[in-house]
Enzyme design. Structure first.
Site, PDB file in Angstrom:
ATOM      1  CB  SER A 187      -0.966  -0.002   1.180  1.00 12.00           C
ATOM      2  OG  SER A 187      -0.248  -0.113   2.382  1.00 12.00           O
ATOM      3  CG  HIS A 215      -4.173  -1.975  -1.073  1.00 11.42           C
ATOM      4  ND1 HIS A 215      -4.820  -0.763  -1.047  1.00 11.42           N
ATOM      5  CD2 HIS A 215      -3.755  -2.209   0.196  1.00 11.42           C
ATOM      6  CE1 HIS A 215      -4.780  -0.271   0.181  1.00 11.42           C
ATOM      7  NE2 HIS A 215      -4.141  -1.130   0.955  1.00 11.42           N
ATOM      8  CE  LYS A 247      -7.334  -1.669   2.368  1.00 16.45           C
ATOM      9  NZ  LYS A 247      -7.423  -0.516   3.246  1.00 16.45           N
TER      10      LYS A 247
HETATM   11  N1  PMP Z   1      -4.284  -5.528   4.837  1.00 14.54           N
HETATM   12  C1  PMP Z   1      -3.878  -4.473   4.116  1.00 14.54           C
HETATM   13  C2  PMP Z   1      -2.750  -4.667   3.149  1.00 14.54           C
HETATM   14  C3  PMP Z   1      -4.507  -3.231   4.274  1.00 14.54           C
HETATM   15  O1  PMP Z   1      -4.094  -2.169   3.573  1.00 14.54           O
HETATM   16  C4  PMP Z   1      -5.574  -3.105   5.196  1.00 14.54           C
HETATM   17  C5  PMP Z   1      -6.313  -1.794   5.399  1.00 14.54           C
HETATM   18  N2  PMP Z   1      -5.526  -0.697   5.607  1.00 14.54           N
HETATM   19  C6  PMP Z   1      -5.954  -4.229   5.926  1.00 14.54           C
HETATM   20  C7  PMP Z   1      -5.304  -5.430   5.723  1.00 14.54           C
HETATM   21  C8  PMP Z   1      -7.059  -4.155   6.929  1.00 14.54           C
HETATM   22  O2  PMP Z   1      -8.271  -4.227   6.274  1.00 14.54           O
HETATM   23  P1  PMP Z   1      -9.604  -3.677   6.962  1.00 14.54           P
HETATM   24  O3  PMP Z   1      -9.730  -2.240   6.588  1.00 14.54           O
HETATM   25  O4  PMP Z   1     -10.676  -4.503   6.373  1.00 14.54           O
HETATM   26  O5  PMP Z   1      -9.451  -3.888   8.428  1.00 14.54           O
END
Ligand code: PMP
Length: 399
Positions: A187, A215, A247
């Protein structure tokens, strides 16, 4: 009596963060998350949300949520293993498994709950977890909850992963299980994990593969099916495909897909799933509608990529560096933290909303404006954004 102040650290720690300018300053979105939206009272162009396909405001998702409140109420009443497992939850898992072409899927409350609840159950004492150094914080927390040994390989470095795995084979006594875990799309940089090579190395060592595709879903692969589809891998290559509805799917909730054995094991063992209330009907119904939209409206993924290509090329031709970006996450490298913050403020003054990513999230000299492309951005929006980047870049002497 000790002269200890039991809560003094709260104020002093916070003050330290504020002084170092490391505290989060919350912006307020007044209305839906759309590409033209209102943030802190100002009409802006949204360039940093994870709502890749703009599904959060899609009429089908909103209608499904409203209908579900009418038919099923506002809440579920319990955790799923007791009295909070509605027909809607079961339907979502069926629909997701079909979309992912998996034997079964399991929906968690969030992606964070999936990673932190499942990883410690897949590997424990006598096992080894092998993790990319830039994996998401929820993976790191999941690993910390496990008593397994840990090994970290250099970011996306297949040779280093091979070396870590070869070293693991020398461990005495032999590890009972090895779990290799990686983000699918990272990310901060928008680069893609070499999942085909990771799966190959894991297979050679009899290791389990877990990918966090938060992502990559809705972005990569056939119709946005994600990274496993992108690399045309099978369920024997990637054993746990984890993702989130927060997302590209535009709602909230985590999930895993894989074998029926995986799902049966996961829901009986993950404490975050077992001990936390289930999603309200509106959330589940909106998630079902999101899967439906992905299956029936391929134009969103197509325009996401068209926008990504146009914007990334435009930014690069202005002279900016977009790092390792291969996806709709397009970091615009600035360098020093202060400059990135100033850049973001100037963007906001020009009605563009894109936040700086600074130390400690990235190295001190790798501060950046992280832009995230969206299917609903128009060419005029993108040209306006490129114009603002050019103007500010010149003003700050960066291009
Ligand atoms: N894994 C990754 C790579 C993420 O970017 C995120 C969210 N920032 C999450 C897990 C967590 O997902 P959630 O928003 O559903 O808690």
């Amino acid at each position: 009596m000790p002269s200890r102040d039991p809560v003094g650290f709260l104020g002093s720690e916070y003050k330290g963060l504020v002084e170092a300018e490391l505290d989060w300053k919350l912006r307020v979105l007044q209305g839906p998350s759309t590409t033209r939206c209102v943030v802190d009272g100002k009409q802006v162009l949204m360039l940093c949300s994870n709502n890749y396909l703009s599904l959060s405001n899609h009429p089908k998702l909103k209608a499904a949520a409203i209908d579900a409140v009418k038919t099923h109420g506002a809440g579920s009443g319990s955790v799923r293993p007791i009295a909070g497992n509605m027909d809607l939850h079961m339907e979502l898992e069926r629909r997701l498994a079909r979309f992912k072409d998996a034997e079964a899927s399991l929906v968690y409350q969030t992606g964070f709950a999936a990673n932190s609840g499942l990883i410690p159950q897949l590997a424990d004492e006598g096992d080894l977890i092998v993790s990319d150094e830039l994996n998401h914080g929820s993976i790191i927390d999941g690993v910390r909850l496990s008593k397994a040994d840990r090994a970290v390989y250099k970011h996306c470095d297949v040779a280093d992963l091979e070396k870590v795995m070869a070293d693991a084979e020398k461990h005495i006594p032999a590890y009972r299980r090895i779990l290799v875990i990686s983000d699918g799309v990272f990310s901060m940089d928008g680069d893609i994990a070499p999942l085909d090579s990771i799966a190959k190395i894991a297979r050679a060592h009899g290791a389990m593969v877990y990918v966090d595709d938060a992502h990559g879903e809705g972005v990569l692969g056939e119709g946005g099916r994600g990274i496993v589809s992108h690399f045309r891998l099978g369920r024997n290559d990637v054993h746990v495909e984890m993702g989130t509805f927060s997302k590209a799917f535009g709602v909230v909730g985590g999930h895993i897909s894989g074998s029926r054995d995986l799902v049966n094991y996961a829901y009986n063992k993950s404490r975050t799933w077992l001990l936390s209330g289930s999603h309200p009907p509106a959330v589940v119904a909106a998630c079902i509608a999101a899967v439906d939209v992905l299956e029936t409206e391929p134009q969103h993924v197509r325009s996401l990529w068209a926008n990504t290509d146009y914007f990334r090329k435009g930014i690069q031709s202005l002279g900016f560096d977009t790092g390792k970006s291969q996806t709709p996450i397009v970091p615009v490298m600035i360098g020093e933290s202060g400059a990135a913050k100033r850049f973001s403020s100037l963007l906001f003054e020009m009605n563009m909303f894109a936040l700086p990513i600074v130390f400690p999230m990235v190295a001190r000299d790798k501060a950046r404006i992280r832009t995230i492309m969206n299917a609903a951005l128009t060419r005029a929006d993108l040209d306006e954004a490129l114009g603002a980047f050019e103007k500010i870049g010149k003003k700050l002497g960066l291009v």
